[in-house]
Write an enzyme that holds these catalytic residues in place. Sequence first.
Site, PDB file in Angstrom:
ATOM      1  N   GLU A 313     -46.622  35.009 -58.956  1.00 11.70           N
ATOM      2  CA  GLU A 313     -47.941  35.465 -59.928  1.00 11.70           C
ATOM      3  C   GLU A 313     -48.678  36.619 -59.524  1.00 11.70           C
ATOM      4  OE1 GLU A 313     -48.755  31.105 -61.897  1.00 11.70           O
ATOM      5  OE2 GLU A 313     -49.475  31.296 -60.007  1.00 11.70           O
TER       6      GLU A 313
HETATM    7  C1  ACM Z   1     -46.758  28.697 -58.464  1.00 13.08           C
HETATM    8  O1  ACM Z   1     -46.784  27.433 -58.872  1.00 13.08           O
HETATM    9  N1  ACM Z   1     -47.509  29.600 -58.705  1.00 13.08           N
HETATM   10  C2  ACM Z   1     -45.960  28.795 -57.267  1.00 13.08           C
END
Ligand code: ACM
Length: 526
Positions: A313
């Site tokens: 992310e």
């Molecule tokens: C995640 O759940 N951002 C690895």
Amino acid sequence: MALPSVVPAPASIEADGSAPFALASGTPIVAAAEIADATEALQSLIETRTGLRLDTREPADSAADARAIVLEIAGDGAAESYRLDVTEASVIVNGTDAAGLFYGVQTLGQLVEPAPGGWQIPAVRIVDAPRFAYRGVMLDVARHFHDVATVKAYIDRTSALKFNHLHLHLTDDQGWRLQLDSRPLLTEKASATSVGGDPGGFSTQDDYREIIDYAGARHMTVVPEIDLPGHTHAVSLAYPELSEEPVLSDHIREIVRDYGGELPVNGVPYDGMAVGFSSLKIRDEATYEFLADVLGEVARLTPGPYLHIGGDEALGTSAEDYDYFIGRVSRLAASLGKAPVAWHEAGTATDLEPTTVGQFWGYVEPIDGMDAKARGFTAVGSDQGKLILSPADAIYLDMKFDADSPLGLTWARGVTTARRAYEWDPAEVVDGVADEQLLGVEAPLWTETARTLADIDALAFPRAAAAAEAAWSPAAGASELRTWESFAARVGALAPLWTSQGIGFTPLDGIPWAVEVAAGADRGDA
Ligand code: ACM
């Protein structure tokens, strides 16, 4: 006849209904002094379950070992495997190695059951070995800080299900949770708070060593994660010069609108739940000096082979910068003597260190190219053990188990029932990856909503047992025990054991939770 209940399902189990082994206060544990760890584990398991404190003695001739529980290490067989033979005359737990013996002891603990006027172990023969070498759980100590006592309790609970890796998510936007001598400002300035304005905290190096030792004694390897280059808002509190300004996307504004809290501001603690707004400065050499200190110190503090560098992310980092950063930092981790581990997004990096292990956190049926990213890891370097599977819509233990619970989130395809946590197979998630390229399975527990051990227990149990079965047991189709109905019956039978151990599991619907009238009392019907 019904087989005794064992979770995760063993590779092979046979029972012929012959007489059980009667367990009484005079039953000795016979074991060599070198395997005192296993002896103590069994003593404490039986005492917690039954109140009986068994004595131990060194092996003598076999006749003298009749009516005893015998623990031994044989030294031949697959790593972590064991055999367990229970007859009316004796109980023999034979581990290939110390880990195998530990797992045999855990299985034995699950078999202890009340008998008229006492306790017994049903006659059974089990031959067992793990499907995958890597069987992990992850605990996020960043969104809410969890102290040594809570981490130890989670190690107890999960090692009993034959998990052998504990991934600690040590840093995130909301806090930096490991004290580092090279960069003391991180915990001095960026550890005081948690999500929702809750108190923060951090582990000292002594705390961290205590966790590693405790895990090691239960055959668990600690995998530390420093999440990079996003999920790094906490760094801006200590080293603002290393942090880009937060990227305030529509997603971030929506999260703030739906869940409350403030928009992130560099240098100010962030206690919301938005993700993907922070980034380290990718083209500044000071960032790599910082990471040489941080990752170097974490690598030195950690005896295990892995160093998790995050990579998920990173929405505040351009694709080109992300690619450059992941290549460089994965090689830095390798230069520190560790195998880098990274979330699946990092599989796109063109210059990825070839030993990097990928952690897939997409869905059981991947969407949006999640599987293509995961294949990036198996396309480089050796073709052995390159992927850990953590499908979010099956074994993210922080997803809601029912819609009405205040605990948990729903972004991974809504409510994750125990059945959904159970009914998937690791070999069928990412197409084009051979079985030997799978390193294993890991069940993460993010802690946006988990403040206490009771919250962790309620979220993780029973679904952690479903993940244990994906990681340890034969594939569905390779064992008649690998059905939801069998799992539900077997995990339901663990209720009295879990209750005796203080595990605050959620008695989810659809599982026949066993109730013991008065453990050890004469039930009259037996
Ligand atoms: C995640 O759940 N951002 C690895």
